[in-house]
Each structure stands twice: as structure tokens, then as C-alpha cells.
Design a protein around this motif. Sequence first.
Motif, PDB file in Angstrom:
ATOM      1  N   ALA A 113      18.192   1.049 -48.410  1.00 18.37           N
ATOM      2  CA  ALA A 113      17.451   0.988 -49.671  1.00 18.37           C
ATOM      3  C   ALA A 113      16.503   2.173 -49.798  1.00 18.37           C
ATOM      4  O   ALA A 113      16.350   2.751 -50.884  1.00 18.37           O
ATOM      5  CB  ALA A 113      16.690  -0.329 -49.750  1.00 18.37           C
TER       6      ALA A 113
ATOM      7  N   PHE B 226      18.508   1.409 -60.027  1.00 15.17           N
ATOM      8  CA  PHE B 226      18.492   0.289 -59.085  1.00 15.17           C
ATOM      9  C   PHE B 226      17.295  -0.624 -59.359  1.00 15.17           C
ATOM     10  O   PHE B 226      16.159  -0.164 -59.447  1.00 15.17           O
ATOM     11  CB  PHE B 226      18.420   0.806 -57.650  1.00 15.17           C
ATOM     12  CG  PHE B 226      19.628   1.607 -57.234  1.00 15.17           C
ATOM     13  CD1 PHE B 226      20.772   0.975 -56.783  1.00 15.17           C
ATOM     14  CD2 PHE B 226      19.621   2.993 -57.306  1.00 15.17           C
ATOM     15  CE1 PHE B 226      21.885   1.703 -56.402  1.00 15.17           C
ATOM     16  CE2 PHE B 226      20.722   3.730 -56.923  1.00 15.17           C
ATOM     17  CZ  PHE B 226      21.863   3.087 -56.475  1.00 15.17           C
ATOM     18  N   GLU B 227      17.567  -1.904 -59.426  1.00 17.45           N
ATOM     19  CA  GLU B 227      16.525  -2.914 -59.631  1.00 17.45           C
ATOM     20  C   GLU B 227      16.593  -3.922 -58.477  1.00 17.45           C
ATOM     21  O   GLU B 227      17.660  -4.491 -58.218  1.00 17.45           O
ATOM     22  CB  GLU B 227      16.727  -3.632 -60.970  1.00 17.45           C
ATOM     23  CG  GLU B 227      15.805  -4.820 -61.172  1.00 17.45           C
ATOM     24  CD  GLU B 227      16.257  -5.720 -62.291  1.00 17.45           C
ATOM     25  OE1 GLU B 227      15.549  -6.708 -62.572  1.00 17.45           O
ATOM     26  OE2 GLU B 227      17.336  -5.465 -62.878  1.00 17.45           O
ATOM     27  N   GLU B 228      15.485  -4.144 -57.804  1.00 20.95           N
ATOM     28  CA  GLU B 228      15.471  -5.100 -56.692  1.00 20.95           C
ATOM     29  C   GLU B 228      15.391  -6.516 -57.240  1.00 20.95           C
ATOM     30  O   GLU B 228      14.461  -6.863 -57.971  1.00 20.95           O
ATOM     31  CB  GLU B 228      14.287  -4.823 -55.765  1.00 20.95           C
ATOM     32  CG  GLU B 228      14.284  -5.687 -54.517  1.00 20.95           C
ATOM     33  CD  GLU B 228      13.196  -5.286 -53.543  1.00 20.95           C
ATOM     34  OE1 GLU B 228      12.273  -6.103 -53.321  1.00 20.95           O
ATOM     35  OE2 GLU B 228      13.263  -4.156 -53.019  1.00 20.95           O
TER      36      GLU B 228
ATOM     37  N   LEU C  95      19.971  -5.309 -54.537  1.00 21.35           N
ATOM     38  CA  LEU C  95      19.677  -4.523 -55.730  1.00 21.35           C
ATOM     39  C   LEU C  95      20.721  -4.811 -56.806  1.00 21.35           C
ATOM     40  O   LEU C  95      21.852  -5.201 -56.516  1.00 21.35           O
ATOM     41  CB  LEU C  95      19.673  -3.031 -55.403  1.00 21.35           C
ATOM     42  CG  LEU C  95      18.869  -2.586 -54.170  1.00 21.35           C
ATOM     43  CD1 LEU C  95      19.061  -1.095 -53.925  1.00 21.35           C
ATOM     44  CD2 LEU C  95      17.399  -2.931 -54.326  1.00 21.35           C
TER      45      LEU C  95
END
Length: 371
Positions: free
Chosen positions: A318, A274-276, A266
Motif C-alpha cells: 500500500a 485508490f480509496e482505502e 483498497l
Amino acid sequence: MNGQVLLVVVLSLACFALLGWALVLRRRPPEVRTVTKEVVRIKEVPVVQIKEVIKEVEVIKEVVKEVPVPVYTSAAIVSEPEIALGPNEYLTEPQALPDVPDAVHDTVFDGARFGGVVVRAASIRGDLARRDARLRRQSTAIALLSRFGPPVLLSVVAAGDPRGARSQVGAAQVCRSVQVKISDRAYGIDAAWTAVQQGDAAAGAELTELLREVALALRDSLTLTAQGRNQPESAVATELTCVLSRLGDMRDRPHLAFGVGASPVLRVTAGTGFEEVFRPATAVGDVPRLPQRHDLVSWQTFTTAPGETVIACTAGTAAYLRRDQVRERLAELWSDDEPPGPAAFLSQLGAGHQAYPDDRTAVAVWNGAGA
């Protein structure tokens, strides 16, 4: 002349005297010595035979009443179903220790600082495992690999298969072994990674092949570990996710993420959460794991700007980070200009308003504004 005659006469007389004395001794009878031996006579006494009378002893059998005794077994082998944790049953400390072979620590954490780049790592046993004396089956590690140019920071997370009898061993071992396997291929991986960043399409296939060699070497190591414990390969099965982060003075920091399984990477940006940016490729059906599916290694390159943070974590972690209260709180804490210390990071990852049964494992890399 007269003197010589006298000497002869004297010697002759002496010889006759000696000869006479010898004859006398020869005729004398030998002396007989009598030795008297004392004879001791033993008086014979009649022997009386004594017969021992043995009485038969009656054996008394004691009747013992059987009383049921409670049997205590390790909670690690208690059969299903599990008793779930209540909404307010949050364990801030372990309640029991696993009584099993190859047990691992309840919690591990680490950290380092390389100029403006700060890294924190932690792996925490789940609340359900803490209550029921079960193992932490996840692991983490960080390392500096100086064979790259410039040197890179390696961040590793591994999640052992919950069904594997020794999966905690597999997770801990790959976190250690992958450092050596990557270093052995550092020049090739470094060159292919640089070429990919420059847009060379052919370099992607070369990078894939090199990372598959790393996974293959890990497979061999895990297979030997299982054989040494008389276990099948599935007993040490584990997921693996790694991130290579280039160190040095640069604004946009390059990263290379790769792995096998379902553990994502992330990126945390202030104001966006949060960005994957990476999740290993998965096969149809079960989650692929080492050592069986070493062929399913996948990779992805990306960059972080100053102030952004990279989080390599297990799939369970996650899911934990996606909880509303957790996501908002940690996104705010981990996007600050000053990263938390190792103990503070451990506390932030382990804290929560509700109990979480699974292990939590994550590595965070801050790309500081002054990096």
C-alpha cells in the motif's frame, strides 16, 4: 510207495552233506590280513632365531604456512546495518537465492475469470531481498468457496513478521489453511453476512464470533507448525487480510473484508485513484499478528459498482502504491474495462522507476461492467 521212500532217502543225504560242510568251515582258522603302515620320520632341524633390527625413523615435521581463506556466509544472516539500494538500483530479476530452511519461491502469481469478475494475484520478492539473498516473507492465494450461496471468491494476502525466523512459512500456511477454516464455517458466515447487509445489528456480533473462530483455528495450526520446527510462536508470526466477494450476475457486488494486522483493502475507481475501504484494527504499540493476537480480528462490508476494482494488499505494498508515479500509472491501468492478464499484472505490480526494498503482494478483483 517206492517213490516216496526214494525222496526221503535223497533229502536225508542232502541234510547230512550240509551238516558236514558246516563242521568243516567251523574248524578252519580265520584269515588274518596284515596292514602295513608307512611311517614317515621327520628330521629335526635346528631353528635359528632371527632378530630383526628396527631402525628408528626420524619424523620430519612439515611446517605449513597459514594462509587466510575467505569464508562465504549466506547473505540472509548478515548482520545489520543493511546497505540501502541506490535510487537507480532496480533489480528486474533475482541476484541470489536464499540458503535457508523452508525457502519459498521468489515470485508467485495466479488468476481466474468468473464471467465479468476477474481476479489477479501476485507476490514478488523485494529488491533488497533479491540482492542480498533474503526470503520473500509475504504470500497470497485465491480460491473459490462453493459452500456459500451464491459461491464466493476468496482473496488472501499475508505478511510475515520480518523478525520471525520462519515467518515465510507462517505467511504461506495461513494463505492455504484459511480456505479450509472458512469453508468449515461457510453456512454460519454466509447467513450472518447476509443479515448484516440487511441491517440486522445482532448479526454483527455473530459474524465477529465466527471470524474469531477462524482466527483461533489458524492460531492452533501455526502453533503446531512452530513446535514442529522447535521454534517459538513468534517465529511464524504473520499478518492476514482476506476478502470474500460474491459471484454471480449482480450490479453492486458485495464484499466482506476481515483480518489481523495492518494490511488494507483498497478500492480503485476511474478518475479518483485508490480509496482505502478496510484496514484491520490495530493495538497500541506493535502490529498485531497471528498466532499471538487472534483475538484482534476485525471485519468490514462494502460494495463495488461495475468498473471498480478491489485491491487487497500488504501494508508495504500500500505504501508503494501511494508513490505519485506508481499511483497514477497503476490507477489508470487497473481501472480499464479489460483487466490485464496474470503475467501482465505481475509485471505492472513489479515494475517501478525506483528500487523498492520490501516485498510487493496484492490481489485485484475487477467488477466488470458485464458482470
